[in-house]
Design a protein around this motif. Structure first.
Motif, PDB file in Angstrom:
ATOM      1  N   HIS A  10       0.808  -1.216   0.000  1.00 56.96           N
ATOM      2  CA  HIS A  10       0.000   0.000   0.000  1.00 56.96           C
ATOM      3  C   HIS A  10       0.850   1.279   0.000  1.00 56.96           C
ATOM      4  N   SER A  11       2.151   1.103  -0.239  1.00 56.31           N
ATOM      5  CA  SER A  11       3.046   2.256  -0.245  1.00 56.31           C
ATOM      6  C   SER A  11       3.324   2.719  -1.676  1.00 56.31           C
ATOM      7  N   ASP A  12       3.080   3.993  -1.947  1.00 56.84           N
ATOM      8  CA  ASP A  12       3.350   4.542  -3.277  1.00 56.84           C
ATOM      9  C   ASP A  12       4.846   4.743  -3.516  1.00 56.84           C
ATOM     10  N   SER A  13       5.619   4.848  -2.435  1.00 53.75           N
ATOM     11  CA  SER A  13       7.048   5.109  -2.574  1.00 53.75           C
ATOM     12  C   SER A  13       7.876   3.827  -2.690  1.00 53.75           C
ATOM     13  N   ALA A  14       7.278   2.667  -2.446  1.00 53.84           N
ATOM     14  CA  ALA A  14       8.011   1.402  -2.515  1.00 53.84           C
ATOM     15  C   ALA A  14       8.387   1.079  -3.968  1.00 53.84           C
ATOM     16  N   GLN A  15       9.536   0.431  -4.139  1.00 54.09           N
ATOM     17  CA  GLN A  15       9.971   0.035  -5.480  1.00 54.09           C
ATOM     18  C   GLN A  15       9.000  -0.994  -6.049  1.00 54.09           C
TER      19      GLN A  15
END
Length: 251
Positions: free
Chosen positions: A39-44
């Motif tokens: 749910h993280s937009d910043s994760a690769q």
């Protein structure tokens, strides 16, 4: 003596239960970590494109399902997992049934971002990079703003330039792993094509180490005969010195 035996059995039983508890807690922590990444937009982001089902035989689909199970396991165990996406995925495909059997669970019920739509319907095509062994340019590094795509196709599927052509037709940039930049092949009878799980593991290793040589050699099967380019240079220099010594030795 009997009492000692009973106490020993009890101790072993407690140790077994403790290990099970620790193992269960560790798995739950890993799953929670993966859910957070999902749910993280910043994760690769690493996406696997399932638009190649029709070009594979039943045997190749079974092999691919096994490889995808390895991908799932590697990401689950990773200290810093990727945000894993399945795109162009179909519940009605035979691969879905095979993969559900391998994972012992429906992929839709796992911490995987499963989507039945195309990747270009979800992300700007300028932010998508398709990884294919047929690309002209090498992958230099990982950019967290990009989505890197692996084709859900086995390395045994004999259709040259298949993934590169699909990417080009969609207007998506392509890159290849920098194998020839960092490694030298001593057994040219093998290709540089790798299984999906091998490519995935190389990317995980590179993300953890920032070292392409280490990452590539840890993921490429030894039978393919790749060695570090620096090691190859050292071997060549050693062979040259031996040749000079032999040629100047008295007859």
């Amino acid at each position: 003596m009997a009492a000692i035996g009973v106490r020993s059995c009890g101790s072993w039983g407690q140790l077994f239960l403790l290990r099970r508890c620790i193992h269960r807690n560790t798995r739950e922590e890993q799953k929670q970590k993966w859910l957070d990444v999902r749910h993280s937009d910043s994760a690769q982001k690493i996406a696997i494109d399932f638009s190649f089902n029709d070009v594979m035989s039943d045997k190749e689909l079974r092999s691919l399902a096994t490889q995808l199970r390895e991908v799932y396991g590697s990401n689950l165990r990773a200290e810093v997992p990727f945000r894993l996406l399945f795109t162009n995925y179909s519940r009605n495909s035979s691969l879905h049934s095979l993969l559900t059997s391998k994972l012992h669970k429906d992929p839709f019920d796992l911490p995987i971002d499963v989507r039945e739509t195309k990747l270009t319907d979800q992300f700007d095509r300028r932010d998508i990079v398709f990884l294919t062994p047929d690309a002209r340019l090498p992958l230099v590094s990982l950019d967290s703003r990009k989505v890197y795509v692996l084709g859900a196709v086995t390395d045994k599927t004999v259709q040259k330039h298949l993934t590169r052509l699909v990417a080009s037709r969609s207007g998506i940039a392509t890159r290849r792993l920098p194998i020839i930049e960092y490694c030298v092949q001593t057994n040219p009878s093998y290709t540089t094509s790798l299984a999906v799980n091998q490519v995935f593991d190389i990317l995980l290793k590179y993300r953890a180490t920032g070292d392409w040589t280490t990452s590539l050699l840890s993921g490429i099967p030894r039978r393919k005969g790749f060695i570090a380019r620096e090691e190859s240079k050292q071997q060549t220099a050693l062979e040259s010195r031996r040749h000079i010594v032999n040629s100047t030795a008295p007859v």
